[in-house]
Design a protein around this motif. Sequence first.
Motif: not given
Length: 401
Positions: A346-354, A374-378, A384-385
Motif C-alpha cells: 500500500v502506498d500513498d494515494g492508492a486504495d487500501s489493499a485486501p 507511506l509505503t507498506a508491504g511484505p 512485513f515492512r
Amino acid sequence: MIDLLRGWLRARPRTADLAAALTCFALSAPVAAGTAYRHHSPMAWSIGGLALACVPLIARTRRPAPTVAATLAVNVAQILLLAFPGASPIATGVAVHAVAVRTDRRRAWRIAGCAAAVLLATSVVREPGLDNIWQHLAVIAGMCLAAASGDAVRSRRRLLVSALERAERAERTREVEARRRVTEERLRIARELHDVVAHHITLVNAQAGVAHHLMRTDPDHAYQALERIRDTSRTALDELRTTVGLLRYRDDPAAPREPTPGLAHLDGLLDSFRHSGLHLTVERAGRPTELPPITDLAAYRIIQEALTNTRKHAGPVPVRVQLDHRPDALRITVEDDGPTAPQTSVDDGADSAPGTGHGMIGMRERAKAAGGTLTAGPRPTGGFRIHTELPLRIDRKAPAP
C-alpha cells in the motif's frame, strides 16, 4: 404593498400589459386634449389616435419590437393627418422602454434612434422649418429617456439575478465545505479512537494470554502480567478520556488540554510492547530536532499502529524500528520477521489493499495529513515492512490529522 402589486403583475404578464396600456392612455389623454385644443385640431381625432396608439401596448411583453412599429405607425398617421399632438409619441416611448428591458443595449438604442428619426422626419415633412425645434428635441429626449430607463431596469434585473446566483452558489459552497469538514472530523475521530483502542486492547489481550499461561506454573510472572494489564487498561482509559475531552472542548479556549503523544513518549510505548512479547530493537540516525506537532503525533501513531499490527498478526517476533532524522524530513521504518501476510503493498494515494484494515488506512491518512508518504508491504525475505517519510515543513493546506 407596491412590491406585492409588482409581484402579482409579473406573475400575470398579459394583465400587466393591459394595465400599462390603460395607464399610458389615462396619463396622456389630458396632454393630448390640451395639445389638440392649442393646435385647433379635432379633439375626438386626437383622443382616438392616442387610444389607437396605446392598443399595441397590450403585446409589449411578448412582442416588444413589433409593438414599437405599430405605435410608430399610428404616430406617423397622426402627424400627417392632424396637427402634431405632443402626447402622441408617449406610447412609442413606452414601447421603446419595453424593448430596452427585454433586449440587449445595442438593439434597444438602435430601435430608439430609428423611432426618433422617423418621428422627426415625419414632423419636418408635415411642418418644414425650425418653428417646432423644441418639440423635435423633446421627441429625441423622450426616446433617449425611454431607452436609457429600460436599459437601467434590464441592468438592475441582471445584477439582481447575478447576485442571487452568487448567493446560491456561495450557500452551496458553504454546505459542501461544511460536509467536507464534518467528514474530515469524523475520520480524525475514527483514527484517534482506533489507534487508542486497538493498541491497548492488543496489549491487554497479549498480557492476558501470558497471565493465563503462567498462572499455575509461575504465579509471580502471571501476577506481573496482571499488573501490566491493570496499567495498560488505566492508560487506555486516560487516553480515551483525553481524546473525548479534546473533542468536547475543542472550541473552548479555557478548557483544560493535555499534551498529545509524540516521540518524547516513544520509550514508554516500546516498553509496553516489549512486555507483550515483542523483541524490539531501535536504531536512531541523524540529529533529532523539534518536530511540528502534526508530524510528531503522526510519527508516534504510525509506530504505534505498526507495532500493534505486528503483535496482532505476527505474534511475538523480532521487530526493528529505525528513525532517521534528516534536515528536511523524518524517515521511519518498522520491519518484523514474522510470516509474510498475503497482502499487496500500500502506498500513498492508492486504495487500501485486501487485509490491511482500518489501521493501515489510518497510517496512510496520518502520513498524508503531515504532508508525507507511506509505503507498506511484505519483505522479500519474509515479514512485513512499513516505511514513512514525514517532512519537517508542513504545507498549510494539509488537513488536520
